[in-house]
Design a protein around this motif. Structure first.
Motif, PDB file in Angstrom:
ATOM      1  N   LEU A 225      46.708  46.856  38.508  1.00  0.00           N
ATOM      2  CA  LEU A 225      47.812  47.432  39.280  1.00  0.00           C
ATOM      3  C   LEU A 225      48.851  46.376  39.627  1.00  0.00           C
ATOM      4  O   LEU A 225      50.065  46.609  39.507  1.00  0.00           O
ATOM      5  CB  LEU A 225      47.268  48.079  40.553  1.00  0.00           C
ATOM      6  CG  LEU A 225      48.313  48.674  41.505  1.00  0.00           C
ATOM      7  CD1 LEU A 225      49.104  49.776  40.808  1.00  0.00           C
ATOM      8  CD2 LEU A 225      47.641  49.206  42.769  1.00  0.00           C
ATOM      9  N   GLU A 226      48.401  45.211  40.035  1.00  0.00           N
ATOM     10  CA  GLU A 226      49.332  44.148  40.403  1.00  0.00           C
ATOM     11  C   GLU A 226      50.200  43.733  39.218  1.00  0.00           C
ATOM     12  O   GLU A 226      51.401  43.465  39.377  1.00  0.00           O
ATOM     13  CB  GLU A 226      48.561  42.950  40.953  1.00  0.00           C
ATOM     14  CG  GLU A 226      47.920  43.213  42.311  1.00  0.00           C
ATOM     15  CD  GLU A 226      47.050  42.051  42.768  1.00  0.00           C
ATOM     16  OE1 GLU A 226      46.976  41.036  42.031  1.00  0.00           O
ATOM     17  OE2 GLU A 226      46.450  42.157  43.862  1.00  0.00           O
ATOM     18  N   ASN A 227      49.613  43.681  38.051  1.00  0.00           N
ATOM     19  CA  ASN A 227      50.395  43.316  36.865  1.00  0.00           C
ATOM     20  C   ASN A 227      51.395  44.404  36.495  1.00  0.00           C
ATOM     21  O   ASN A 227      52.549  44.108  36.143  1.00  0.00           O
ATOM     22  CB  ASN A 227      49.459  43.032  35.680  1.00  0.00           C
ATOM     23  CG  ASN A 227      48.806  41.667  35.765  1.00  0.00           C
ATOM     24  OD1 ASN A 227      49.460  40.638  35.635  1.00  0.00           O
ATOM     25  ND2 ASN A 227      47.500  41.650  36.003  1.00  0.00           N
ATOM     26  N   PHE A 228      50.999  45.666  36.579  1.00  0.00           N
ATOM     27  CA  PHE A 228      51.921  46.755  36.258  1.00  0.00           C
ATOM     28  C   PHE A 228      53.068  46.825  37.278  1.00  0.00           C
ATOM     29  O   PHE A 228      54.217  47.093  36.909  1.00  0.00           O
ATOM     30  CB  PHE A 228      51.173  48.088  36.212  1.00  0.00           C
ATOM     31  CG  PHE A 228      50.269  48.228  35.027  1.00  0.00           C
ATOM     32  CD1 PHE A 228      50.749  48.015  33.742  1.00  0.00           C
ATOM     33  CD2 PHE A 228      48.932  48.573  35.181  1.00  0.00           C
ATOM     34  CE1 PHE A 228      49.909  48.147  32.631  1.00  0.00           C
ATOM     35  CE2 PHE A 228      48.091  48.701  34.084  1.00  0.00           C
ATOM     36  CZ  PHE A 228      48.582  48.485  32.805  1.00  0.00           C
ATOM     37  N   LEU A 229      52.757  46.585  38.544  1.00  0.00           N
ATOM     38  CA  LEU A 229      53.813  46.567  39.561  1.00  0.00           C
ATOM     39  C   LEU A 229      54.760  45.385  39.348  1.00  0.00           C
ATOM     40  O   LEU A 229      55.957  45.478  39.634  1.00  0.00           O
ATOM     41  CB  LEU A 229      53.197  46.502  40.961  1.00  0.00           C
ATOM     42  CG  LEU A 229      52.463  47.773  41.418  1.00  0.00           C
ATOM     43  CD1 LEU A 229      51.805  47.545  42.776  1.00  0.00           C
ATOM     44  CD2 LEU A 229      53.418  48.969  41.474  1.00  0.00           C
ATOM     45  N   ARG A 230      54.222  44.283  38.846  1.00  0.00           N
ATOM     46  CA  ARG A 230      55.066  43.124  38.533  1.00  0.00           C
ATOM     47  C   ARG A 230      56.050  43.480  37.415  1.00  0.00           C
ATOM     48  O   ARG A 230      57.207  43.033  37.439  1.00  0.00           O
ATOM     49  CB  ARG A 230      54.173  41.949  38.108  1.00  0.00           C
ATOM     50  CG  ARG A 230      54.928  40.692  37.682  1.00  0.00           C
ATOM     51  CD  ARG A 230      55.710  40.101  38.814  1.00  0.00           C
ATOM     52  NE  ARG A 230      56.285  38.819  38.430  1.00  0.00           N
ATOM     53  CZ  ARG A 230      57.334  38.276  39.020  1.00  0.00           C
ATOM     54  NH1 ARG A 230      57.939  38.890  40.031  1.00  0.00           N
ATOM     55  NH2 ARG A 230      57.786  37.100  38.617  1.00  0.00           N
ATOM     56  N   VAL A 231      55.616  44.289  36.476  1.00  0.00           N
ATOM     57  CA  VAL A 231      56.509  44.745  35.409  1.00  0.00           C
ATOM     58  C   VAL A 231      57.673  45.520  36.001  1.00  0.00           C
ATOM     59  O   VAL A 231      58.839  45.295  35.650  1.00  0.00           O
ATOM     60  CB  VAL A 231      55.741  45.624  34.400  1.00  0.00           C
ATOM     61  CG1 VAL A 231      56.706  46.246  33.393  1.00  0.00           C
ATOM     62  CG2 VAL A 231      54.686  44.814  33.676  1.00  0.00           C
ATOM     63  N   GLU A 232      57.377  46.452  36.898  1.00  0.00           N
ATOM     64  CA  GLU A 232      58.430  47.251  37.529  1.00  0.00           C
ATOM     65  C   GLU A 232      59.362  46.383  38.371  1.00  0.00           C
ATOM     66  O   GLU A 232      60.557  46.644  38.466  1.00  0.00           O
ATOM     67  CB  GLU A 232      57.802  48.341  38.397  1.00  0.00           C
ATOM     68  CG  GLU A 232      57.234  49.504  37.617  1.00  0.00           C
ATOM     69  CD  GLU A 232      58.320  50.321  36.924  1.00  0.00           C
ATOM     70  OE1 GLU A 232      59.380  50.566  37.549  1.00  0.00           O
ATOM     71  OE2 GLU A 232      58.116  50.706  35.764  1.00  0.00           O
ATOM     72  N   GLU A 233      58.810  45.346  38.964  1.00  0.00           N
ATOM     73  CA  GLU A 233      59.636  44.440  39.764  1.00  0.00           C
ATOM     74  C   GLU A 233      60.623  43.676  38.887  1.00  0.00           C
ATOM     75  O   GLU A 233      61.784  43.495  39.250  1.00  0.00           O
ATOM     76  CB  GLU A 233      58.731  43.450  40.500  1.00  0.00           C
ATOM     77  CG  GLU A 233      59.474  42.440  41.353  1.00  0.00           C
ATOM     78  CD  GLU A 233      58.537  41.429  41.987  1.00  0.00           C
ATOM     79  OE1 GLU A 233      59.017  40.365  42.427  1.00  0.00           O
ATOM     80  OE2 GLU A 233      57.326  41.695  42.052  1.00  0.00           O
ATOM     81  N   LEU A 234      60.161  43.239  37.712  1.00  0.00           N
ATOM     82  CA  LEU A 234      61.028  42.471  36.818  1.00  0.00           C
ATOM     83  C   LEU A 234      61.990  43.362  36.044  1.00  0.00           C
ATOM     84  O   LEU A 234      63.139  42.981  35.785  1.00  0.00           O
ATOM     85  CB  LEU A 234      60.164  41.687  35.824  1.00  0.00           C
ATOM     86  CG  LEU A 234      59.340  40.537  36.404  1.00  0.00           C
ATOM     87  CD1 LEU A 234      58.362  39.999  35.366  1.00  0.00           C
ATOM     88  CD2 LEU A 234      60.256  39.412  36.893  1.00  0.00           C
ATOM     89  N   SER A 235      61.528  44.562  35.660  1.00  0.00           N
ATOM     90  CA  SER A 235      62.364  45.452  34.855  1.00  0.00           C
ATOM     91  C   SER A 235      62.006  46.908  35.171  1.00  0.00           C
ATOM     92  O   SER A 235      61.134  47.493  34.517  1.00  0.00           O
ATOM     93  CB  SER A 235      62.143  45.167  33.362  1.00  0.00           C
ATOM     94  OG  SER A 235      62.922  46.043  32.562  1.00  0.00           O
TER      95      SER A 235
ATOM     96  N   GLY B 293      48.249  43.631  32.185  1.00  0.00           N
ATOM     97  CA  GLY B 293      47.799  44.758  32.999  1.00  0.00           C
ATOM     98  C   GLY B 293      46.893  45.696  32.216  1.00  0.00           C
ATOM     99  O   GLY B 293      45.850  46.144  32.717  1.00  0.00           O
ATOM    100  N   ARG B 294      47.250  45.960  30.980  1.00  0.00           N
ATOM    101  CA  ARG B 294      46.402  46.830  30.168  1.00  0.00           C
ATOM    102  C   ARG B 294      45.063  46.164  29.855  1.00  0.00           C
ATOM    103  O   ARG B 294      44.028  46.827  29.800  1.00  0.00           O
ATOM    104  CB  ARG B 294      47.135  47.202  28.874  1.00  0.00           C
ATOM    105  CG  ARG B 294      48.308  48.148  29.135  1.00  0.00           C
ATOM    106  CD  ARG B 294      48.766  48.824  27.883  1.00  0.00           C
ATOM    107  NE  ARG B 294      47.681  49.514  27.191  1.00  0.00           N
ATOM    108  CZ  ARG B 294      47.830  50.134  26.024  1.00  0.00           C
ATOM    109  NH1 ARG B 294      49.014  50.134  25.445  1.00  0.00           N
ATOM    110  NH2 ARG B 294      46.817  50.724  25.453  1.00  0.00           N
ATOM    111  N   TRP B 295      45.083  44.864  29.639  1.00  0.00           N
ATOM    112  CA  TRP B 295      43.830  44.150  29.401  1.00  0.00           C
ATOM    113  C   TRP B 295      42.928  44.248  30.629  1.00  0.00           C
ATOM    114  O   TRP B 295      41.733  44.543  30.517  1.00  0.00           O
ATOM    115  CB  TRP B 295      44.124  42.681  29.076  1.00  0.00           C
ATOM    116  CG  TRP B 295      42.916  41.876  28.730  1.00  0.00           C
ATOM    117  CD1 TRP B 295      42.376  41.706  27.491  1.00  0.00           C
ATOM    118  CD2 TRP B 295      42.079  41.141  29.631  1.00  0.00           C
ATOM    119  NE1 TRP B 295      41.259  40.904  27.557  1.00  0.00           N
ATOM    120  CE2 TRP B 295      41.051  40.543  28.868  1.00  0.00           C
ATOM    121  CE3 TRP B 295      42.099  40.921  31.007  1.00  0.00           C
ATOM    122  CZ2 TRP B 295      40.056  39.746  29.428  1.00  0.00           C
ATOM    123  CZ3 TRP B 295      41.103  40.124  31.581  1.00  0.00           C
ATOM    124  CH2 TRP B 295      40.103  39.548  30.793  1.00  0.00           C
TER     125      TRP B 295
END
Length: 387
Positions: free
Chosen positions: A337-347, A304-306
């Motif tokens: 955004l999709e990658n950061f939201l995936r982070v919140e979904e997993l943890s 996500g940061r990349w």
């Protein structure tokens, strides 16, 4: 041949024959005598050198034995009955040119990024301690026997087994848990963790879970050090460690993660061209880590940061990338955004910085209400990061 000359004697008319050497023959005898004297001295020096090497070998064996005994004593004694709070390490603001980790704010016994630490700490009973001590004694004896074979010969490292496989398994679990907890502590604890791993490198250098943690410790030292040259040195040394590990364990998600991170940290001290090239390497290894471990929130945070950084590349970076590569890197704020939201979904609550980036993405997309919501959610997490 020896010439004989007749020499008269004062005591009578008789004469005796006394052998006399020619000048050349005398020189030969002198040279032989010189060679014999030097050969004798050389033998004495070789004998002294042999004795010195034998003493040196005995000292080395003693130091190795003491180090092994001290390592196992420290491993047994150091206990962390209560888990430390996890740090929220995010490092540089530019994931495209450098990368660092975002740590989970959870106390569920998992190490950074949501992956489980190796072997939960357990209490050794008396029988297991006796077995371990017996194993250490056998190893020490074998080391002494190997060193005594010939003090003048170089001993192949394959012939020296410092500890048995069972001893490695027994000691490594607690060591790795200590390293994980020190990594998630403050700067002083990170330094302690780095030194702990360095002290045990001789024993566990062929263990995958040890090596990627050692690379992570180099990344920690690069992050907390202020001096630019020291930062570069730590990043370079860590990259070499994890690069060697990847040669053997290409299917390790953690090895790919920390290789990408250390490449990014090292590229921070390079030119724009080099940083752009590293950007491709970073993306390649993070994608590989995700394919190997698709449920690891850390990899999605890094990706996500990349994506966010690539979406905000300046004109100069874009022109440089276009000149270097046929297909310059592309990513949008929506991808980030999709990658950061995936982070919140997993943890959920994995990273304070991750929630801040979600707010940034929503702001860039024009959704100010969602941006405010995620900034408030980020403020609920403890502040424990440089960023």
């Amino acid at each position: 041949a020896i010439l004989r000359r007749q020499l008269p004697m004062e005591a009578g008319d008789g004469a005796i024959y006394t052998p006399l050497l020619t000048h050349e023959e005398q020189q030969v005898l002198d040279r032989l005598d010189f060679i014999l004297r030097n050969f004798t001295e050389l033998r004495q020096e070789v004998e002294e050198l042999r004795n010195s090497l034998q003493c040196l070998a005995a000292e080395i064996v003693g130091e190795i034995k003491s180090h092994l005994e001290e390592t196992h004593r420290v491993t047994r004694r150091r206990r962390f009955p209560f888990p430390r709070e996890r740090s929220d390490s995010t490092g540089s603001s530019s994931i495209y040119f450098t990368a660092s980790s975002g740590a989970a704010n959870t106390d569920d016994g998992e190490s950074e990024g949501g992956y489980t630490t190796a072997n939960a700490e357990s209490d050794y009973d008396r029988e297991s301690e006796q077995e371990s001590e017996e194993g250490e004694d056998e190893v020490s004896c074998e080391t002494v026997r190997t060193a005594r074979r010939d003090s003048l010969d170089l001993v192949n490292e394959d012939d020296i087994h410092l500890i048995s496989d069972s001893s490695v398994e027994e000691g490594m679990g607690q060591l790795l848990q200590q390293a994980d907890q020190l990594h998630n502590g403050d700067e002083q604890e990170k330094r302690e963790g780095f030194q702990l791993l360095l002290n045990n490198k001789l024993v566990y250098a062929d263990q995958k879970d040890f090596l990627w943690r050692l690379a992570r410790a180099y990344s920690d030292m690069c992050e907390i050090t202020e001096d630019a040259e020291e930062k570069k040195s730590y990043a370079s040394d860590g990259k070499q460690e994890i690069e060697a590990a990847l040669q053997k364990w290409d299917q390790s998600a953690e090895c790919h993660q920390w290789y990408a991170i250390l490449c990014g940290q090292l590229a921070e001290h390079e030119s724009i061209q080099k940083r752009i090239q590293v950007g491709y390497v970073f993306k390649e290894h993070i994608d590989k880590a995700i394919s190997l471990k698709p449920d690891d929130p850390k990899s999605y945070y890094l990706l996500g940061r990349w994506c966010y950084q690539v979406s905000h590349l300046g004109w100069l970076e874009k022109k440089t990338a276009a000149a270097l590569f046929e297909a310059p890197p592309t990513a949008t704020v929506q991808d980030a955004l999709e990658n950061f939201l995936r982070v919140e979904e997993l943890s959920p609550g994995f990273s304070k910085a991750g929630r801040v980036y979600i707010a940034k993405c929503y702001r860039d997309l024009g959704n100010n209400s969602a941006a405010l919501l995620w900034m408030n959610l980020a403020s609920e997490l403890p502040i424990d990061t440089k960023e």
